[in-house]
Structure formats: structure tokens, C-alpha cells
Write an enzyme that holds these catalytic residues in place. Structure first.
Site, PDB file in Angstrom:
ATOM      1  CG  ASP A   1      37.368  37.998  42.927  1.00 59.57           C
ATOM      2  OD1 ASP A   1      38.245  37.120  42.760  1.00 59.57           O
ATOM      3  OD2 ASP A   1      37.622  39.215  42.907  1.00 59.57           O
TER       4      ASP A   1
ATOM      5  CE1 TYR B   1      42.747  44.549  43.956  1.00 56.14           C
ATOM      6  CE2 TYR B   1      41.120  44.821  42.225  1.00 56.14           C
ATOM      7  CZ  TYR B   1      42.408  44.976  42.688  1.00 56.14           C
ATOM      8  OH  TYR B   1      43.344  45.546  41.890  1.00 56.14           O
TER       9      TYR B   1
ATOM     10  NE  ARG C   1      37.497  43.915  18.447  1.00 55.75           N
ATOM     11  CZ  ARG C   1      36.438  43.891  17.626  1.00 55.75           C
ATOM     12  NH1 ARG C   1      35.351  43.202  17.943  1.00 55.75           N
ATOM     13  NH2 ARG C   1      36.453  44.557  16.491  1.00 55.75           N
TER      14      ARG C   1
ATOM     15  CE  LYS D   1      46.224  40.396  41.381  1.00 58.92           C
ATOM     16  NZ  LYS D   1      44.939  40.735  41.917  1.00 58.92           N
TER      17      LYS D   1
END
Ligand code: PLP
Length: 379
Positions: free
Chosen positions: A170, A98, A46, A195
Site C-alpha cells: 500500500d 490503515y 464495466r 489521496k
């Protein structure tokens, strides 16, 4: 180093144990230590993983940053940035963004006492006017999903600096190939790597890039404490995707430009939203801060009925009706019922996102075939 060379080599060095040219998928949860706290820098996956580490190096280089951090999704990366704040702090952000980011802000973080003020960021003065003593973060998206509105990153970063707030951009729609917000003064860049960075519609992932070591330490602490880390296989997929980012983006941009101009002259099309048109309201800013205009566009039909929109959405054969964007294959999407359904209708309409707006993610197929598909569906 030029972009093409950088994207091929970013983050990857031959594996020290075998010389493998491509970073192996280190599918492990833990690492054997010689003695308590005597180890090779890896303790528990992690916190550290070599595949993820290579990708995080690549992320930093893509945005000309010093540091990169990988998260299990784009919204997990956004979540980590907001966790820098405390109850009572305020974020000034965009009205048009978004839908999933809006949902995270309004439905999750507001109840923990973080305040969000939504303004039209295409005019930076609206941000300046909204700033108060509580403002700790400015969050912008440019170009916006799906209306292709542009915000002047350098102007907003000057406001952020003058008011001692952080600025996070973003950069998902542009990708690092088209725009590098850290170079324009932003503190943090966020990507949905799902994306363009992954680029093949086969992975969900998010990224943060930054220059300030103290900010990197805080975000790394959040990454390991909250645990929204991507697995090594997903890191490998994005590392592989990045190697062809420039090639894909060149074709996305070429195809996007051709289809934007073709759609605009089509007798059934009323309006096309694409930031590469010289009469786009923010063309000058787009030209200043972006290298090209990308493969995302939206449009409205002259027939404003829902039936006409629905017919088109289910008539294309190459353009698949699906959420997401930025993959090699072309997609068609209905933001009002799909990607932006989490924004209340009245607000969506007020922001200019109509019930019948159609969004295209232009892939890297042959543009003649894409145009034929759209033409058949429109007629
Ligand atoms: C998809 C998307 C996100 C969210 O990313 P996920 O990887 O889906 O969590 C954030 N911002 C923009 C602009 C996006 O398109």
C-alpha cells in the site's frame, strides 16, 4: 524519461476523433457493435472505458509497471487483491496499518476463511518467522498511517520471492513520487487515489499496478466480475490530478519538513512522528527507498489529557478537521476516533496509537500561514 515529463504526459494522447489534447469523459454504458463481437475493443463500460483506459495507462507509468487497474475506491482495490486468494490461504500483514484495511481483512474476509496474521513488519524477520505453507500473500504499508513506521520493501520482497508468496505494498502515504515498490521487487502496488494521486479532495478512487501479465489478467477478471469500477468523470479527475503530482509533492515535502521541525521544538509538543528525522528508528531505510519524506506527520502533546487534544483539534482555522489526506488543503485528524476507530482500542494502544495522537496532512498553502495557525491553536 524524467518524472516531471512523465506525469504531464502519462496515459494521455490526443483523442483520435477530434484531437482533444485532454482525454474526454466517455460517459457511456455501452458501445455500438458492427456485428456480434465485431467492435473497436469496447463492449460494455464495466469491462472497458476509454477514459478509464487512459488513466490505467497512466497508473502503470507512475509506478514503472506494465499494467494499471482502476477501482471505485482504495478499499475496492484492496478487496480485489484479497480475492486472488481461496479459503484456507493466509496473509501476513502489519499490526499498524490503515483502519479500513484492517476492517476489510478482519470483518469481511476472515468469515470467508482467509486467515490474517498481524506482525510488526518494521523488522522483516517477524514476517519470515510467521510464514507457513498456507501463506500466499504479504501485505505491507510504508510509511504507515498514522505512525509513520517504515518497512524495508526490498528486504520483504526477497522474503516473498524465497517463499513463493505475492507481495502487495500500500503506497498511498508515499505516492509514486516518493517511492516505487515494483522497482524494489513488489508484485502489486496499491494506492488510494483518493489521496495524493487525485490530490484535490474531490474524488474517491483506488489503483493497482503490476508487471506480471498473468497477475494482471486475474485482477482484471476480478475487476470486471465484481464490478467495483470508477466512473469516467472520476477517472478524468484523477488523470487531471496526476499532471501536477510532482509539483504538489515538492511543496508537500517542503512544508512537511518545515512543520515537523517546528513542531518538534514547540514547548507544548512531546513527540513528533515523521520519517525524515535523522533519529527516526528507520531513517536509513526511509532514505534508501524514498526520494523525500512527504507531508504526513503525527504528534503527541505534553498534556496527555483528551481535553487538550480536543481543544487543539477544534481550534485550527486553516487546518480543517477531517478524515482523508493528500489534498492541496491542510487537514487535522484524530485517528483514535476518526480514521482508525475500526481498530479495537486495546489493539490500537498496543500498536502505539494513543487516544490523543493527532495527525496532520500538510497541504500546499504558504508554510508561514500554516505555522501561524498551529501556533495560535497550540497556545
Ligand atoms: C485512505 C486509505 C485507504 C483506503 O482508500 P479509500 O480510497 O478511502 O477507499 C487505504 N490505505 C491507506 C493508507 C489510506 O490512507
Amino acid at each position: 524519461m524524467k518524472i516531471a515529463t512523465k506525469y504531464i504526459h502519462a496515459g494521455t494522447t490526443p483523442d483520435p476523433s477530434t484531437g482533444a489534447i485532454m482525454t474526454p469523459i466517455y460517459q457511456t454504458s455501452t458501445y455500438v457493435q458492427e456485428a456480434p463481437s465485431v467492435n473497436k475493443g469496447y463492449e460494455y463500460a464495466r469491462s472497458q472505458n476509454p477514459t478509464r483506459h487512459a488513466l490505467e495507462e497512466a497508473y502503470a507509468q507512475l509506478e514503472n509497471g506494465k499494467f494499471g487497474l482502476a477501482f471505485s475506491s482504495g478499499v475496492a482495490a484492496t478487496d480485489a487483491v484479497i480475492k486472488l486468494l481461496s479459503p484456507g490461504d493466509e496473509v501476513i500483514t502489519a499490526k499498524d496499518m490503515y483502519g479500513g484495511t484492517y476492517r476489510l481483512f478482519s470483518k469481511i474476509f476472515e468469515k470467508f476463511g482467509i486467515q490474517f496474521t498481524y506482525v510488526d513488519t518494521t523488522d522483516p524477520k517477524n514476517i519470515q518467522d510467521a510464514i507457513s505453507a498456507k501463506t500466499k500473500l504479504l501485505w505491507i504499508e510504508t510509511p504507515t498511517n498514522p505512525l509513520m513506521n517504515i518497512t524495508d520493501i526490498a528486504a520483504v520482497s526477497a522474503i516473498a520471492k524465497a517463499n513463493h508468496t505475492l507481495l502487495c505494498v500500500d503506497n498511498t502515504f508515499a505516492s509514486p513520487y516518493l517511492q516505487n515498490p515494483l522497482d524494489l521487487g513488489a508484485d502489486i502496488v496499491m494506492h488510494s487515489a483518493t489521496k495524493y494521486l487525485g490530490g484535490h479532495s474531490d474524488v474517491i478512487q483506488g489503483a493497482l499496478m503490476m508487471n506480471d501479465p498473468a497477475l494482471r489478467e486475474q485482477l482484471y477478471f476480478i475487476q470486471k466480475s465484481c464490478g467495483a469500477v470508477p466512473g469516467p468523470m472520476d477517472c478524468f479527475l484523477v488523470l487531471r490530478g496526476i499532471k501536477t503530482l510532482h509539483l504538489r509533492m515538492q511543496r508537500h515535502c517542503e512544508n512537511g519538513k518545515t512543520i515537523a521541525h517546528w513542531l518538534r521544538q514547540h514547548p507544548k509538543v512531546a513527540k513528533v512522528y515523521w520519517c525524515g528525522f535523522e533519529d527516526h528508528p528507520s531513517y536509513a531505510i526511509a532514505k534508501k527507498q524514498m526520494r523525500d519524506f512527504g507531508g504526513m506527520l503525527s504528534f503527541e502533546l505534553k498534556d496527555e489529557s483528551m481535553e487538550a487534544a480536543k481543544k487543539l483539534l477544534s481550534s485550527t482555522k486553516l487546518f480543517a478537521l477531517a478524515e482523508s489526506l493528500g489534498g492541496v488543503e491542510s487537514l487535522i485528524n484524530h485517528p483514535a476516533s476518526m480514521t482508525h476507530a475500526s481498530i479495537p482500542r486495546a489493539q490500537r494502544i498496543a500498536n502505539g496509537l494513543s487516544d490523543t495522537l493527532i495527525r496532520l496532512s500538510i497541504g500546499v498553502e504558504d508554510v508561514d500561514d500554516l505555522i501561524e495557525d498551529l501556533n495560535n491553536a497550540l497556545n
